[in-house]
Design a protein around this motif. Structure first.
Motif, PDB file in Angstrom:
ATOM      1  N   UNK A  42       0.843  -1.192   0.000  1.00  0.00           N
ATOM      2  CA  UNK A  42       0.000   0.000   0.000  1.00  0.00           C
ATOM      3  C   UNK A  42       0.879   1.242   0.000  1.00  0.00           C
ATOM      4  N   UNK A  43       0.706   2.060  -1.030  1.00  0.00           N
ATOM      5  CA  UNK A  43       1.374   3.347  -1.110  1.00  0.00           C
ATOM      6  C   UNK A  43       0.350   4.388  -0.664  1.00  0.00           C
ATOM      7  N   UNK A  44       0.456   4.824   0.573  1.00  0.00           N
ATOM      8  CA  UNK A  44      -0.555   5.703   1.143  1.00  0.00           C
ATOM      9  C   UNK A  44      -0.503   7.118   0.581  1.00  0.00           C
ATOM     10  N   UNK A  45       0.620   7.470  -0.064  1.00  0.00           N
ATOM     11  CA  UNK A  45       0.690   8.778  -0.700  1.00  0.00           C
ATOM     12  C   UNK A  45      -0.054   8.763  -2.032  1.00  0.00           C
ATOM     13  N   UNK A  46       0.169   7.710  -2.803  1.00  0.00           N
ATOM     14  CA  UNK A  46      -0.489   7.601  -4.104  1.00  0.00           C
ATOM     15  C   UNK A  46      -1.959   7.219  -3.965  1.00  0.00           C
ATOM     16  N   UNK A  47      -2.244   6.387  -2.958  1.00  0.00           N
ATOM     17  CA  UNK A  47      -3.617   5.892  -2.775  1.00  0.00           C
ATOM     18  C   UNK A  47      -3.980   5.958  -1.286  1.00  0.00           C
ATOM     19  N   UNK A  48      -4.308   7.154  -0.791  1.00  0.00           N
ATOM     20  CA  UNK A  48      -4.636   7.308   0.632  1.00  0.00           C
ATOM     21  C   UNK A  48      -5.873   6.506   1.021  1.00  0.00           C
ATOM     22  N   UNK A  49      -5.860   5.975   2.227  1.00  0.00           N
ATOM     23  CA  UNK A  49      -7.067   5.324   2.745  1.00  0.00           C
ATOM     24  C   UNK A  49      -7.948   6.400   3.369  1.00  0.00           C
ATOM     25  N   UNK A  50      -9.250   6.145   3.492  1.00  0.00           N
ATOM     26  CA  UNK A  50     -10.141   7.175   4.045  1.00  0.00           C
ATOM     27  C   UNK A  50      -9.780   7.501   5.496  1.00  0.00           C
ATOM     28  N   UNK A  51      -9.864   8.760   5.847  1.00  0.00           N
ATOM     29  CA  UNK A  51      -9.756   9.118   7.257  1.00  0.00           C
ATOM     30  C   UNK A  51     -10.960   8.547   7.990  1.00  0.00           C
ATOM     31  N   UNK A  52     -10.762   8.242   9.259  1.00  0.00           N
ATOM     32  CA  UNK A  52     -11.842   7.646  10.031  1.00  0.00           C
ATOM     33  C   UNK A  52     -13.028   8.622  10.101  1.00  0.00           C
ATOM     34  N   UNK A  53     -14.215   8.082   9.956  1.00  0.00           N
ATOM     35  CA  UNK A  53     -15.445   8.883  10.022  1.00  0.00           C
ATOM     36  C   UNK A  53     -16.294   8.389  11.183  1.00  0.00           C
ATOM     37  N   UNK A  54     -17.337   9.133  11.488  1.00  0.00           N
ATOM     38  CA  UNK A  54     -18.246   8.713  12.555  1.00  0.00           C
ATOM     39  C   UNK A  54     -18.862   7.358  12.227  1.00  0.00           C
TER      40      UNK A  54
END
Length: 216
Positions: A42-54
């Motif tokens: 996982x390349x978090x810069x190229x493909x960020x995962x969603x920030x946590x939501x409610x």
């Protein structure tokens, strides 16, 4: 077959990123020992995962059959990341220091995989999994240096990875990476080069040793 979960979070490509270059050395050495193994990357810069939501947060504390459609969709994304961590025989994380801390993309990944009652809590589901963190930084924050008190990468990740998730954490620390680019740090370039070479050697050695240990 051994599985390595490799997480990169530097905003720079490998040619300009100490954490990516050292992590790549680790990964190549690992793959030499496990040519038929699996690498989850996982390349978090190229493909960020969603920030946590409610919705993603509250879904972690509710039974699946009680999830709203929004909770179910958000939790499915978290579950994918959690299961990748749980399947891994070893974890490799590139964690450059940005403004004294980790990249926000890496924080987002951590917020998703930390789930009390599953990956954290009494019986963490990835308990004991070895994780190697490449914690690069532009200066030096080692004990005895003027900025020792600003070291929030190793301290934070030890608290999260070791204390909360019960992973077996090891660090590789390439430092003074800003020296070649900052005229004020010119006299530190030899120390940077020594640190970089040591980090690359450590990455290859640690990857081989870990791979052999897991194969035993």
């Amino acid at each position: 077959m051994a599985t390595l979960l490799h997480i990169d979070s530097s905003v720079f490509p490998a040619s300009a990123s100490a954490s990516r270059a050292v992590a790549e050395t680790f990964r190549k050495a690992w793959q030499e020992q496990h040519p038929e193994g699996t690498v989850i990357y996982r390349d978090l810069s190229a493909h960020p995962v969603p920030h946590i939501t409610a919705h993603a947060h509250t879904a972690g504390f509710a039974a699946p059959d009680a999830h709203t459609p929004e909770q179910a969709a958000a939790f499915a994304q978290r579950l994918e990341l959690i299961e990748e961590l749980e399947r891994a025989d070893a974890v490799l994380i590139g964690a450059p220091m940005y403004n004294y801390s980790i990249p926000s993309t890496l924080k987002a990944w951590l917020d998703n995989v930390i789930l009390h009652g599953r990956t954290a809590g009494e019986n963490p589901s990835a308990n004991g999994t070895p994780v190697t963190v490449v914690a690069s930084r532009g200066g030096s924050y080692a004990p005895g240096t003027p900025k020792e008190g600003y070291e929030y990468v190793q301290n934070y990740l030890t608290a999260i990875l070791a204390d909360m998730l019960a992973l077996d954490v090891d660090f590789i620390v390439p430092e003074l990476t800003a020296a070649p680019h900052n005229p004020a740090m010119a006299e530190l370039v030899p120390l940077f080069e020594t640190s970089r070479e040591r980090a690359l050697q450590d990455a290859a050695t640690k990857a081989k040793t870990l791979a052999e240990r897991l194969a035993a």
